[in-house]
Scaffold this active site. Structure first.
Site, short mmCIF file in Angstrom:
data_model
loop_
_atom_site.label_atom_id
_atom_site.label_comp_id
_atom_site.label_asym_id
_atom_site.label_seq_id
_atom_site.Cartn_x
_atom_site.Cartn_y
_atom_site.Cartn_z
CG PHE A 193 -2.55 5.83 13.68
CD1 PHE A 193 -1.91 5.58 14.82
CD2 PHE A 193 -2.29 6.86 13.02
CE1 PHE A 193 -1.21 6.65 15.58
CE2 PHE A 193 -1.84 8.00 13.44
CZ PHE A 193 -1.04 7.86 14.79
CG ASN A 217 -0.20 -0.01 2.52
OD1 ASN A 217 0.56 0.80 2.80
ND2 ASN A 217 -0.41 -1.13 3.27
N PRO A 226 -2.81 -12.03 10.67
CG PRO A 226 -1.04 -12.21 11.66
CD PRO A 226 -1.66 -12.84 10.42
O1 PMT Z 1 2.99 6.03 6.51
P1 PMT Z 1 2.29 7.44 6.24
O2 PMT Z 1 2.70 7.35 4.64
O3 PMT Z 1 2.62 8.53 6.88
O4 PMT Z 1 0.74 7.17 6.37
C1 PMT Z 1 0.18 7.11 7.63
C2 PMT Z 1 -1.04 6.27 7.70
C3 PMT Z 1 -2.09 6.76 7.04
C4 PMT Z 1 -0.44 4.93 7.27
C5 PMT Z 1 -1.29 6.21 9.31
O5 PMT Z 1 -1.62 7.35 9.80
C6 PMT Z 1 -2.75 5.33 9.30
O6 PMT Z 1 -3.63 5.86 9.48
N1 PMT Z 1 -2.18 4.14 9.57
C7 PMT Z 1 -3.33 3.03 10.05
C8 PMT Z 1 -3.98 2.51 8.71
C9 PMT Z 1 -5.12 1.71 8.67
O7 PMT Z 1 -6.19 2.36 8.25
O8 PMT Z 1 -5.05 0.57 9.13
P2 PMT Z 1 -6.50 -0.33 9.31
O9 PMT Z 1 -7.79 0.34 9.33
O10 PMT Z 1 -6.26 -1.36 8.43
O11 PMT Z 1 -5.96 -0.76 10.84
C10 PMT Z 1 -6.39 -0.13 12.23
C11 PMT Z 1 -5.59 -0.42 13.21
O12 PMT Z 1 -5.09 -2.04 13.26
C12 PMT Z 1 -4.11 0.07 12.55
O13 PMT Z 1 -3.59 0.59 13.99
C13 PMT Z 1 -3.34 -1.09 12.33
O14 PMT Z 1 -1.82 -0.76 12.39
C14 PMT Z 1 -3.79 -2.33 12.94
N2 PMT Z 1 -3.56 -3.23 12.27
C15 PMT Z 1 -4.55 -3.53 11.06
C16 PMT Z 1 -4.44 -4.91 10.43
C17 PMT Z 1 -3.74 -5.81 11.02
N3 PMT Z 1 -3.80 -7.00 10.58
N4 PMT Z 1 -3.00 -5.82 12.09
C18 PMT Z 1 -2.98 -4.56 12.82
O15 PMT Z 1 -2.41 -4.07 13.79
#
Ligand code: PMT
Length: 397
Positions: free
Chosen positions: A323, A210, A305
């Site tokens: 986040f 991504n 996971p």
């Molecule tokens: O890296 P940059 O270019 O500076 O951009 C920053 C960012 C946009 C990536 C950051 O600010 C951000 O928003 N990160 C989270 C991205 C996201 O939407 O993640 P998610 O909705 O897929 O997951 C939610 C949360 O669970 C996040 O904290 C993620 O790290 C965590 N997660 C998700 C999936 C997974 N399998 N394991 C996780 O721990």
């Protein structure tokens, strides 16, 4: 950039070709809002002039113990007393030897001895001078005396030789000064941060990833280190330098990130999941490059996971911060995500305004409601987030 607003820094220069970098350092300090007083040794004046440093710092430069401009003729006391930090860059081998032995035969060494503020020195010298047992003894003595030694770095030297002894770059010394002057709101805490994208191979040269650059996660790691935490950064592939005083563990896939996090989570007080983790990996990834002639290959996916979910659900889980990057319905989706993951704090951002950019805007969601952090450089937001976490910690742990 006003991260040093109101801070009072004394910048000392000793004799060395790296003195030219001190001009850039003075400029960074001033641009950041600091009051900068420059003091130069006689040898430093052989490399850059006081007039240059005066122009860059915006203040008269002192070079002499007996300078008549200091009202009571006690420059070493007068100049050192109101400073938040003294930085000597470059620090020559001779100057380090003087400091280590408490000599005070010129203005800069005398004010360092008379100081009450923290002192950091950035060594700059020939590789053999740095490696000499006498310099190493002096460096060890200075560390034991509580002086921060910044660098040196290794590389090509002005004398034509190569090795340890190059002064750090101005931006690196600046970052160390910011760290030294930051409120230590996470002192003694162990913080684990994930950052960047994950990459799931399809074959040996292609994969699913991504647009995360890692900038937000690296800024969070930097801000936590500035706040006095012991920080480990588990990072997907990025092109970013590791922030000062941060331990970095490189991973590629979501499952590697999961394993790296789970191996460290017991020794963690605060877990901040900034990484954009792939939700799926390719089950039938090929060990060779898939040929176009192979027709329409089928890619079979299986879920990765949930790292944050697993950490938050663990026995004696650390304080967890998630986040969420959403393209719409930011508030509703973010609140849902916080409840689903069972975490006390979630930082939400709009994907199209966050991925890859140097600035961002965050909304924090916790039990008290929502807190808007207005658009700013990511490091500024990261510091605000760290301050918010520090305020929540006593209640949460
Ligand atoms: O890296 P940059 O270019 O500076 O951009 C920053 C960012 C946009 C990536 C950051 O600010 C951000 O928003 N990160 C989270 C991205 C996201 O939407 O993640 P998610 O909705 O897929 O997951 C939610 C949360 O669970 C996040 O904290 C993620 O790290 C965590 N997660 C998700 C999936 C997974 N399998 N394991 C996780 O721990």
């Amino acid at each position: 950039m006003t991260e040093l607003a109101g801070k009072r820094i004394l910048l000392g220069l000793t004799g060395g070709i790296a003195a030219y970098k001190a001009g850039e350092l003075a400029r960074l300090f001033v641009r950041s809002g600091a009051d900068v007083q420059v003091v130069m040794t006689r040898a430093a004046c052989g490399f850059v002039t006081p007039a240059t440093m005066q122009a860059l710092s915006g203040k008269p430069v002192y070079t002499d113990m007996w300078d008549g401009r200091i009202p009571n003729n006690m420059g070493h006391i007068e100049l050192s007393r109101d400073r938040d930090l003294i930085v000597v860059a470059p620090a020559s081998a001779d100057f380090m030897a003087k400091l280590a032995n408490g000599l005070a035969d010129d203005l800069l060494s005398a004010l360092c001895l008379a100081r009450r503020s923290p002192l950091a020195v950035a060594p700059a010298m020939n590789v053999e001078m740095w490696n000499h047992p006498a310099t190493q003894r002096n460096a060890a003595q200075l560390r034991a005396d509580g002086v921060a030694i910044l660098g040196p770095a290794s590389g090509d030297q002005a004398c034509g030789e190569t090795g340890m002894g190059r002064m750090l770059e101005a931006a690196e010394i600046y970052a160390e000064a910011v760290r030294a002057l930051s409120p230590k709101v996470l002192e003694g805490k162990r913080v684990l941060v994930t950052a960047g994208p994950t990459y799931e191979p399809i074959d040996t040269v292609r994969g699913i990833t991504n647009q995360s650059s890692g900038k937000m996660g690296y800024a969070v790691a930097q801000a936590a280190a500035e706040a006095g935490a012991q920080v480990t950064l588990v990072s997907g592939r990025t092109a970013l330098p590791t922030p000062a005083a941060v331990e970095r563990v490189d991973v590629v896939t979501a499952r590697e990130m999961h394993d790296a996090v789970m191996a460290r989570v017991k020794r963690t007080d605060v877990f901040i999941a900034v990484a954009a983790v792939a939700d799926y990996h390719v089950v039938n990834a090929r060990g060779q490059k898939i040929k176009r002639s192979a027709g329409n290959p089928k890619i079979e996916l299986a879920p990765n996971p949930d790292i944050l979910g697993a950490v938050a659900a663990g026995k004696s889980a650390p304080f967890c911060v998630g986040f969420a990057a959403e393209t719409e319905n930011l508030k509703a989706y973010a609140q849902d995500k916080r409840h689903q993951k069972g975490i006390p704090l979630l930082a939400a951002n709009l994907a199209q305004e966050a991925f890859g950019r140097d600035d961002n805007a965050l909304t924090l969601f916790d039990d008290a409601g929502e807190h808007v952090l207005a658009r700013a450089p990511k490091i500024v937001l990261a510091r605000q987030l760290v301050a918010h976490i520090a305020r929540m910690l006593p209640k949460a742990r």
